[in-house]
Design a protein around this motif. Structure first.
Motif, PDB file in Angstrom:
ATOM      1  N   ARG A 155      18.900  61.108  19.080  1.00  0.00           N
ATOM      2  CA  ARG A 155      19.314  60.136  20.091  1.00  0.00           C
ATOM      3  C   ARG A 155      19.761  58.829  19.447  1.00  0.00           C
ATOM      4  O   ARG A 155      20.722  58.212  19.881  1.00  0.00           O
ATOM      5  N   ASN A 156      19.035  58.438  18.398  1.00  0.00           N
ATOM      6  CA  ASN A 156      19.422  57.196  17.725  1.00  0.00           C
ATOM      7  C   ASN A 156      20.802  57.312  17.097  1.00  0.00           C
ATOM      8  O   ASN A 156      21.486  56.323  16.913  1.00  0.00           O
ATOM      9  N   LYS A 157      21.166  58.552  16.765  1.00  0.00           N
ATOM     10  CA  LYS A 157      22.446  58.746  16.101  1.00  0.00           C
ATOM     11  C   LYS A 157      23.609  58.855  17.076  1.00  0.00           C
ATOM     12  O   LYS A 157      24.750  59.019  16.678  1.00  0.00           O
ATOM     13  N   MET A 158      23.333  58.841  18.360  1.00  0.00           N
ATOM     14  CA  MET A 158      24.408  58.979  19.340  1.00  0.00           C
ATOM     15  C   MET A 158      25.411  57.829  19.191  1.00  0.00           C
ATOM     16  O   MET A 158      25.028  56.671  19.064  1.00  0.00           O
ATOM     17  N   THR A 159      26.693  58.172  19.213  1.00  0.00           N
ATOM     18  CA  THR A 159      27.721  57.144  19.047  1.00  0.00           C
ATOM     19  C   THR A 159      27.859  56.345  20.343  1.00  0.00           C
ATOM     20  O   THR A 159      27.347  56.748  21.384  1.00  0.00           O
ATOM     21  N   ASP A 160      28.579  55.234  20.262  1.00  0.00           N
ATOM     22  CA  ASP A 160      28.803  54.414  21.448  1.00  0.00           C
ATOM     23  C   ASP A 160      29.467  55.228  22.556  1.00  0.00           C
ATOM     24  O   ASP A 160      29.107  55.124  23.721  1.00  0.00           O
ATOM     25  N   LEU A 161      30.425  56.054  22.135  1.00  0.00           N
ATOM     26  CA  LEU A 161      31.146  56.842  23.139  1.00  0.00           C
ATOM     27  C   LEU A 161      30.215  57.873  23.784  1.00  0.00           C
ATOM     28  O   LEU A 161      30.271  58.110  24.990  1.00  0.00           O
ATOM     29  N   GLU A 162      29.333  58.453  22.981  1.00  0.00           N
ATOM     30  CA  GLU A 162      28.381  59.420  23.532  1.00  0.00           C
ATOM     31  C   GLU A 162      27.430  58.746  24.524  1.00  0.00           C
ATOM     32  O   GLU A 162      27.099  59.304  25.568  1.00  0.00           O
ATOM     33  N   ARG A 163      27.005  57.537  24.189  1.00  0.00           N
ATOM     34  CA  ARG A 163      26.141  56.789  25.110  1.00  0.00           C
ATOM     35  C   ARG A 163      26.846  56.549  26.432  1.00  0.00           C
ATOM     36  O   ARG A 163      26.288  56.713  27.509  1.00  0.00           O
ATOM     37  N   LEU A 164      28.108  56.148  26.292  1.00  0.00           N
ATOM     38  CA  LEU A 164      28.899  55.854  27.475  1.00  0.00           C
ATOM     39  C   LEU A 164      29.043  57.108  28.342  1.00  0.00           C
ATOM     40  O   LEU A 164      28.881  57.075  29.561  1.00  0.00           O
ATOM     41  N   ARG A 165      29.326  58.221  27.679  1.00  0.00           N
ATOM     42  CA  ARG A 165      29.541  59.460  28.420  1.00  0.00           C
ATOM     43  C   ARG A 165      28.250  59.954  29.060  1.00  0.00           C
ATOM     44  O   ARG A 165      28.251  60.424  30.188  1.00  0.00           O
ATOM     45  N   HIS A 166      27.163  59.845  28.338  1.00  0.00           N
ATOM     46  CA  HIS A 166      25.896  60.263  28.913  1.00  0.00           C
ATOM     47  C   HIS A 166      25.543  59.362  30.102  1.00  0.00           C
ATOM     48  O   HIS A 166      25.062  59.842  31.132  1.00  0.00           O
ATOM     49  N   SER A 167      25.814  58.063  29.965  1.00  0.00           N
ATOM     50  CA  SER A 167      25.556  57.142  31.076  1.00  0.00           C
ATOM     51  C   SER A 167      26.373  57.560  32.290  1.00  0.00           C
ATOM     52  O   SER A 167      25.920  57.467  33.435  1.00  0.00           O
ATOM     53  N   CYS A 168      27.570  58.036  32.022  1.00  0.00           N
ATOM     54  CA  CYS A 168      28.446  58.466  33.102  1.00  0.00           C
ATOM     55  C   CYS A 168      27.866  59.691  33.814  1.00  0.00           C
ATOM     56  O   CYS A 168      28.090  59.885  35.007  1.00  0.00           O
ATOM     57  N   ALA A 169      27.116  60.508  33.062  1.00  0.00           N
ATOM     58  CA  ALA A 169      26.459  61.651  33.701  1.00  0.00           C
ATOM     59  C   ALA A 169      25.466  61.152  34.743  1.00  0.00           C
ATOM     60  O   ALA A 169      25.343  61.720  35.837  1.00  0.00           O
ATOM     61  N   HIS A 170      24.739  60.068  34.424  1.00  0.00           N
ATOM     62  CA  HIS A 170      23.824  59.470  35.416  1.00  0.00           C
ATOM     63  C   HIS A 170      24.615  59.013  36.641  1.00  0.00           C
ATOM     64  O   HIS A 170      24.186  59.207  37.775  1.00  0.00           O
ATOM     65  N   VAL A 171      25.753  58.391  36.378  1.00  0.00           N
ATOM     66  CA  VAL A 171      26.570  57.879  37.490  1.00  0.00           C
ATOM     67  C   VAL A 171      27.085  59.032  38.354  1.00  0.00           C
ATOM     68  O   VAL A 171      27.084  58.965  39.585  1.00  0.00           O
ATOM     69  N   MET A 172      27.463  60.110  37.685  1.00  0.00           N
ATOM     70  CA  MET A 172      27.946  61.272  38.442  1.00  0.00           C
ATOM     71  C   MET A 172      26.812  61.849  39.296  1.00  0.00           C
ATOM     72  O   MET A 172      27.018  62.202  40.464  1.00  0.00           O
ATOM     73  N   ALA A 173      25.600  61.909  38.725  1.00  0.00           N
ATOM     74  CA  ALA A 173      24.468  62.421  39.487  1.00  0.00           C
ATOM     75  C   ALA A 173      24.218  61.538  40.707  1.00  0.00           C
ATOM     76  O   ALA A 173      23.968  62.031  41.820  1.00  0.00           O
ATOM     77  N   THR A 174      24.308  60.228  40.498  1.00  0.00           N
ATOM     78  CA  THR A 174      24.133  59.285  41.602  1.00  0.00           C
ATOM     79  C   THR A 174      25.129  59.613  42.724  1.00  0.00           C
ATOM     80  O   THR A 174      24.762  59.691  43.907  1.00  0.00           O
ATOM     81  N   ALA A 175      26.376  59.845  42.333  1.00  0.00           N
ATOM     82  CA  ALA A 175      27.426  60.113  43.311  1.00  0.00           C
ATOM     83  C   ALA A 175      27.187  61.437  44.034  1.00  0.00           C
ATOM     84  O   ALA A 175      27.347  61.532  45.257  1.00  0.00           O
ATOM     85  N   ILE A 176      26.788  62.457  43.280  1.00  0.00           N
ATOM     86  CA  ILE A 176      26.545  63.770  43.900  1.00  0.00           C
ATOM     87  C   ILE A 176      25.414  63.665  44.920  1.00  0.00           C
ATOM     88  O   ILE A 176      25.476  64.238  46.003  1.00  0.00           O
ATOM     89  N   LEU A 177      24.385  62.858  44.582  1.00  0.00           N
ATOM     90  CA  LEU A 177      23.256  62.693  45.515  1.00  0.00           C
ATOM     91  C   LEU A 177      23.673  61.948  46.784  1.00  0.00           C
ATOM     92  O   LEU A 177      23.109  62.196  47.858  1.00  0.00           O
ATOM     93  N   ARG A 178      24.606  61.026  46.661  1.00  0.00           N
ATOM     94  CA  ARG A 178      25.089  60.330  47.855  1.00  0.00           C
ATOM     95  C   ARG A 178      25.712  61.341  48.816  1.00  0.00           C
ATOM     96  O   ARG A 178      25.622  61.214  50.016  1.00  0.00           O
ATOM     97  N   LEU A 179      26.369  62.357  48.243  1.00  0.00           N
ATOM     98  CA  LEU A 179      27.041  63.364  49.073  1.00  0.00           C
ATOM     99  C   LEU A 179      26.097  64.500  49.474  1.00  0.00           C
ATOM    100  O   LEU A 179      26.155  64.993  50.592  1.00  0.00           O
ATOM    101  N   TRP A 180      25.245  64.921  48.536  1.00  0.00           N
ATOM    102  CA  TRP A 180      24.313  66.028  48.796  1.00  0.00           C
ATOM    103  C   TRP A 180      22.916  65.603  48.310  1.00  0.00           C
ATOM    104  O   TRP A 180      22.532  65.893  47.173  1.00  0.00           O
ATOM    105  N   PRO A 181      22.146  64.939  49.162  1.00  0.00           N
ATOM    106  CA  PRO A 181      20.868  64.336  48.732  1.00  0.00           C
ATOM    107  C   PRO A 181      19.842  65.339  48.209  1.00  0.00           C
ATOM    108  O   PRO A 181      18.924  64.953  47.496  1.00  0.00           O
TER     109      PRO A 181
END
Ligand code: ZN
Ligand code: ZN
Lengths: 98, 495
Positions: free
Chosen positions: B11-37
């Motif tokens: 995890r410490n070795k994750m690049t900035d872009l990987e962090r960003l993309r993984h963070s986006c996975a959280h955002v996508m989950a947030t969005a999916i839950l808004r539509l399908w709780p």
């Protein structure tokens, strides 16, 4: 490369076949399209197959001992004496010109 | 397939872009839950060109849903919520899984976070258990993330697949939603443009459109390309070019068969272990009644070679008696095998054949350097799942060469080979090439490479010192095949 005849009549076809034979004797991958399809269709087909050099021959070319040269990506380069064109092709193969 | 859980070190070795993309996975989950709780999430790591999140949901998400999910993601990014890290006890985490709170926007009675509970069990004792919370969405996650949802400059959902929880087919099947994210729009557009370009230049597409080659899985076999006349013309021209180049460089051409006796590969060391899985199973010329005995002998011989290798590794002198016994037995097995009949292998490399050519005539120092070259057809038993157009195949033509020279001649020969490569790269406009020199003895200098060869054990990144001025700096971006980097470039090996 491909030699295309305008029409499928003799002695034009024999003239074209002679050019193909001459080139193949020098290990140039030449083939002929001697059918009676419209010449524009034949050219288009050769373009699609990315044929590098096309030699287009009509009866007037034959009478003048000439051929019209088309090169892929460069278009029509006009009519030239047959011997000159053959020599040019052999040189470009030898020197691996693009 | 989901691999093992990432360690803290990973995890410490994750690049900035990987962090960003993984963070986006959280955002996508947030969005999916808004539509399908009711959605239940499993794992959402970054991957090579983006990220995914595995989700269990009654509704089957399809690309038609992407626009509405992306619209919800936009809101979450616009809200610019902080990714807040919360450390909890295992008890608390179990409680929040039971209530459905983890991987949800709020508590969901009767809908526990079953996958989060399973993920929790994988966190070793003693490692901190952490949540990350952006807005209402609270997830069991060790991070790392970007600071705020607003740091995600550009994103796009790309595809849906299915996957088993923790990659185990005994577990429930989940929907895997893939997406990608970038710092900004420009970078994302460049990425998709590159993908388009790769598609346009896909050699499989060009190969079939232009009638260059065919792979006839049913009759010829997977990974065994058939070169059609137009492809044949390309091959012929390439060979002609290489033949001329090599002729000019003082190579002599040889020709060797496609098969060889087992003994050759046992001698070269490709068998019993090194290449066993890359070679096609042997062709056995044994009579029906002798097969069982033949198998037995081969197995025994492999075991002997294994043990000998181990003994030699430990230092032969430690147990000279045992070595002698084994060598004796090996010799006797050889005699019996010869009496029974032979086993042949399709060649996976040309080296041993060339070495037999070297051994075929008495050689003097005056013959050196001897440069043998061949277009050898080799066969490699690649896993069927790994076959890919002409990039991963089971039969290939290797423009192969082996140079036999004195230690004094080595540097010059090595440089000449390098120069030849550079010449080819220039002709074909190949800008990206990392080259690695593999030494028999893991040597890092010309001097130590002269020590007696042991086995091909440790590849080293030597070479820079030997051929100053010839090493090209690898650049990542462009190569003949857009997109993935094809790391396998085999070169001639100088012996
Ligand atoms: Zn996370
Ligand atoms: Zn080799």
């Amino acid at each position: 490369m491909r030699v295309l005849t305008i029409g499928d009549e003799e002695p034009l076809v024999s003239y074209a076949k002679g050019i193909v034979q001459e080139l193949r004797a020098h290990m140039v991958r030449a083939e002929g399209d001697y059918g009676n399809d419209k010449i524009n269709g034949k050219i288009q087909q050769a373009e699609q197959s990315k044929v590098h050099t096309m030699l287009v021959i009509g009866s007037r070319d034959m009478a003048a001992g000439a051929v019209s040269v088309r090169v892929h990506g460069k278009g029509n380069l006009g009519a030239k004496p047959k011997a000159e064109v053959v020599a040019e092709i052999l040189a470009s193969v030898r020197e691996r010109r693009a | 397939m989901q691999a093992e859980r990432k360690t803290l070190d990973d995890r410490n070795k994750m690049t900035d872009l990987e962090r960003l993309r993984h963070s986006c996975a959280h955002v996508m989950a947030t969005a999916i839950l808004r539509l399908w709780p009711d959605a239940q999430f499993a794992a959402g790591p970054p991957v090579e060109n983006g990220f995914y999140y595995d989700v269990d949901l009654q509704h089957r998400i399809s690309p038609e849903d992407f626009a509405s999910i992306e619209a919800e993601m936009k809101k979450e990014i616009k809200a610019n919520n902080v990714f807040e890290r919360i450390v909890v006890t295992r008890e608390q985490a179990i409680k929040d899984s039971d209530s459905g709170r983890l991987g949800g926007l709020g508590e969901r009675p009767g809908n526990p976070s079953k996958f989060k509970l399973g993920n929790l069990a994988d966190i070793p004792e003693g490692e901190a258990i952490t949540y990350f919370k952006n807005g209402d969405f609270m997830d069991l996650c060790a991070g790392p993330h970007v600071m705020r949802t607003g740091n995600i400059g550009a994103y796009k959902l790309t595809s849906v697949a299915s996957a088993y929880y923790k990659g185990d087919e005994k577990n429930p099947q989940l929907q895997r939603i893939y997406g990608t994210a970038f710092k900004n729009k420009t970078e994302m557009e460049a990425y998709f443009k590159m993908l388009e370009e790769a598609k346009r230049r896909d050699h499989r597409k060009i190969g079939s459109e232009m009638g260059l080659y065919a792979i006839d899985t049913e009759y010829t076999g997977p990974g065994l390309p058939l070169w059609l006349p137009k492809g044949g013309a390309i091959l012929e021209e390439l060979e002609k070019l290489a033949k001329e180049t090599e002729f000019h460089a003082g190579y002599v051409r040889v020709k060797t068969p496609h098969i060889a006796k087992e003994k050759m590969y046992l001698t070269s060391g490709h068998l019993p272990l090194l290449y066993k899985d890359s070679m096609f199973p042997p062709i056995s010329l044994l009579e029906e009644n002798d097969r069982a005995r033949g198998e037995q002998l081969t197995r025994r011989k492999f075991a002997i070679v294994d043990e000998l290798v181990k003994l030699k590794h430990e230092g032969e002198s430690a147990n000279p008696e045992r070595v002698k016994v084994l060598e004796r037995e090996s010799f006797e097995i050889g005699l019996e095998q010869d009496a029974l009949g032979e086993r042949y292998y399709l060649k996976a490399m040309n080296c041993p054949h060339h070495h037999r050519i070297f051994a075929a005539e008495p050689r003097s120092y005056r013959d050196l350097p001897l440069r043998l070259a061949e277009y050898g057809t080799c066969y490699r038993y690649e896993q069927s799942g790994e076959l890919f157009g002409l990039m991963r195949v089971r039969s290939l033509n290797m423009n192969d060469a082996h140079i036999y020279c004195t230690p004094e001649q080595f540097a010059q020969e090595f440089n000449a080979v390098n120069e030849m490569y550079l010449k080819y790269f220039k002709i074909f406009g190949i800008e990206t090439t990392g080259r690695r020199l593999t030494c028999r003895c893991g040597a890092s200098s010309a001097a130590s490479s002269r020590s007696p060869p042991t086995r091909w054990t440790s590849p080293s990144r030597a070479g820079s010192g030997w051929c100053t001025g010839t090493r090209i700096t690898p650049t990542r971006r462009r190569c003949a095949f857009t997109g993935r980097r094809w790391a396998r470039m085999r070169g001639s090996s100088a012996s």
